[in-house]
Write a protein that holds these residues in place. Sequence first.
Motif, PDB file in Angstrom:
ATOM      1  N   HIS A  11       0.902  -3.859  -9.076  1.00  0.00           N
ATOM      2  CA  HIS A  11       0.135  -4.025  -7.763  1.00  0.00           C
ATOM      3  C   HIS A  11      -0.502  -5.266  -6.969  1.00  0.00           C
ATOM      4  O   HIS A  11      -0.339  -6.160  -6.230  1.00  0.00           O
ATOM      5  CB  HIS A  11      -1.520  -3.766  -7.133  1.00  0.00           C
ATOM      6  CG  HIS A  11      -2.367  -3.219  -7.802  1.00  0.00           C
ATOM      7  ND1 HIS A  11      -3.506  -3.308  -7.011  1.00  0.00           N
ATOM      8  CD2 HIS A  11      -2.545  -2.852  -9.246  1.00  0.00           C
ATOM      9  CE1 HIS A  11      -4.305  -3.415  -7.867  1.00  0.00           C
ATOM     10  NE2 HIS A  11      -3.984  -3.199  -9.414  1.00  0.00           N
ATOM     11  N   ARG A  12      -1.420  -6.225  -8.431  1.00  0.00           N
ATOM     12  CA  ARG A  12      -1.390  -7.169  -7.580  1.00  0.00           C
ATOM     13  C   ARG A  12      -0.469  -8.102  -7.835  1.00  0.00           C
ATOM     14  O   ARG A  12      -0.144  -9.122  -6.839  1.00  0.00           O
ATOM     15  CB  ARG A  12      -1.834  -7.681  -9.046  1.00  0.00           C
ATOM     16  CG  ARG A  12      -3.795  -7.867  -9.193  1.00  0.00           C
ATOM     17  CD  ARG A  12      -4.062  -7.993 -10.040  1.00  0.00           C
ATOM     18  NE  ARG A  12      -5.726  -7.572 -10.795  1.00  0.00           N
ATOM     19  CZ  ARG A  12      -5.793  -6.626 -11.262  1.00  0.00           C
ATOM     20  NH1 ARG A  12      -4.850  -6.288 -12.147  1.00  0.00           N
ATOM     21  NH2 ARG A  12      -7.546  -6.072 -11.576  1.00  0.00           N
ATOM     22  N   VAL A  17       2.829   1.414  -3.183  1.00  0.00           N
ATOM     23  CA  VAL A  17       1.542   1.854  -4.856  1.00  0.00           C
ATOM     24  C   VAL A  17       0.658   3.249  -4.335  1.00  0.00           C
ATOM     25  O   VAL A  17       1.212   3.549  -5.228  1.00  0.00           O
ATOM     26  CB  VAL A  17       0.472   1.022  -4.302  1.00  0.00           C
ATOM     27  CG1 VAL A  17      -0.416   0.728  -5.360  1.00  0.00           C
ATOM     28  CG2 VAL A  17       1.162  -1.055  -5.274  1.00  0.00           C
ATOM     29  N   GLY A  18       1.135   3.391  -2.805  1.00  0.00           N
ATOM     30  CA  GLY A  18       0.154   4.796  -2.807  1.00  0.00           C
ATOM     31  C   GLY A  18       1.136   5.719  -3.270  1.00  0.00           C
ATOM     32  O   GLY A  18       0.200   6.887  -2.769  1.00  0.00           O
ATOM     33  N   MET A  19       2.312   6.013  -3.634  1.00  0.00           N
ATOM     34  CA  MET A  19       2.857   6.201  -3.608  1.00  0.00           C
ATOM     35  C   MET A  19       3.745   7.193  -5.090  1.00  0.00           C
ATOM     36  O   MET A  19       4.458   7.557  -5.354  1.00  0.00           O
ATOM     37  CB  MET A  19       4.345   6.773  -3.067  1.00  0.00           C
ATOM     38  CG  MET A  19       4.331   6.744  -1.659  1.00  0.00           C
ATOM     39  SD  MET A  19       6.220   7.417  -0.585  1.00  0.00           S
ATOM     40  CE  MET A  19       6.861   5.691  -0.964  1.00  0.00           C
ATOM     41  N   GLY A  20       2.849   6.092  -5.867  1.00  0.00           N
ATOM     42  CA  GLY A  20       3.015   5.000  -7.556  1.00  0.00           C
ATOM     43  C   GLY A  20       4.168   5.337  -8.032  1.00  0.00           C
ATOM     44  O   GLY A  20       4.199   4.686  -9.113  1.00  0.00           O
ATOM     45  N   ALA A  25       2.611   0.878  -9.109  1.00  0.00           N
ATOM     46  CA  ALA A  25       1.514   1.166  -8.897  1.00  0.00           C
ATOM     47  C   ALA A  25       0.220  -0.021 -10.023  1.00  0.00           C
ATOM     48  O   ALA A  25      -0.715  -0.345 -10.386  1.00  0.00           O
ATOM     49  CB  ALA A  25       0.763   2.263  -9.290  1.00  0.00           C
ATOM     50  N   VAL A  56       0.721  -0.974   0.177  1.00  0.00           N
ATOM     51  CA  VAL A  56       0.019  -0.193  -0.130  1.00  0.00           C
ATOM     52  C   VAL A  56       0.562   0.836   0.396  1.00  0.00           C
ATOM     53  O   VAL A  56       0.420   2.170  -0.504  1.00  0.00           O
ATOM     54  CB  VAL A  56      -0.411  -0.585   1.378  1.00  0.00           C
ATOM     55  CG1 VAL A  56      -1.335   1.315   1.411  1.00  0.00           C
ATOM     56  CG2 VAL A  56      -1.671  -1.338   1.199  1.00  0.00           C
TER      57      VAL A  56
END
Lengths: 245, 134
Positions: free
Chosen positions: B109-110, B100-103, B106, B97
């Motif tokens: 992500h899976r 991915v949350g910082m890009g 992304a 998270v």
Amino acid sequence: MAEVERTFRVFRYKQGQAAPSYQTFKVKAGPRTTVLEALQEIRRTQDRTLILRHSCHHASCGTCGMRVNGQEVLSCVTNVQELGAETVLVEPINNIPLVADLVVDMGGFYERYVDAHMPYIRQSEFEPDADLPEGIAQYTRYENCLECGLCVSACPVMGSTSDYLGPAALAAAWRVVAEPRGQDAGRAAEAALEWVDNENGCWRCHVAYECTEVCPSDVDPGGSIMALRRKLTGRKFRRLLRLER
Amino acid sequence: MQNASATRNDVRPRRPLRAWFDVRRRHMGSWAFAINRLTGLGLAAYLFLHLAVLSTLLQGEAGWDRFLQLARSPFFLLLDVVLIFGILFHGLNGIRVALVGMGVGARQHRALFWVLMAIGFVLLAYSAWKVFTI
């Protein structure tokens, strides 16, 4: 595949009623019958008071979005037999105010774009000098987003707060940043980044990606939100290191 | 539109718990989101439980020995494994998270989730073996 009979359990609510209820209908579905066609059949032959929205019947307009067996779909392209269930549960999309039966009030959803001066239809970059037919000011470029609201319905964060801008509006903001168009593109991109850079903007997302999973038009709102964050994170680090003002 | 917004609170109030935890017909990201919340709440509750357990030290050696006897029961050891699962899932998914949350990653992500979960599974299996054999 032969014609089969399916039980439709449909969400019902009319203004003024104390609570919603579910009503059951039996519908014959052929191999190509869609959920929308089945609902129209119910309206035609069983209950004319059933209210639903639809327009194009081919996944272009986004008006027939609903929850079928708990999943957000466009009912016009959802095949009844392919659902593989004897009973088809049909409900309006979540997290948007209910009007009646399967219809929700999309006003607030669209206002999210207007409030931020976010164009959801923009001047075409393909035909800027074309002769325009009488009655239109300019050719417009259609965005992929259908404004169906399925992403808003599926988002777990939208389920707990209406303050969150939501995946559709954030995806629109990213388009303004990623694909600048028009004379004022730079300022529009700045305004979009400023609009989303707060606790109810792109930082509110909890990375469930359900918006991207249910999007019928491959807009990838989840990816757009992360792209906004990447842009803003990079900018914050550069400012921290005084590489950018 | 007559009274449309008024109906939201009247007949379809937002149900945060349902939105977070009803993962029927949802996808990997929603499952990860829901389990992350559950493990987060569980770990927060465990912190208080841990402090309560440590407070048995105030009762002297006898009190602490009584707790140790309980802590060695198979049921308690199973709870230890559940705790380790919570720590591993929350920590490893938290890495996904945060990245991915910082890009970062992304688009992957899976894959990132399943790689981290595979690591978590190995660590959990090893930890469970240790818990029951030490």
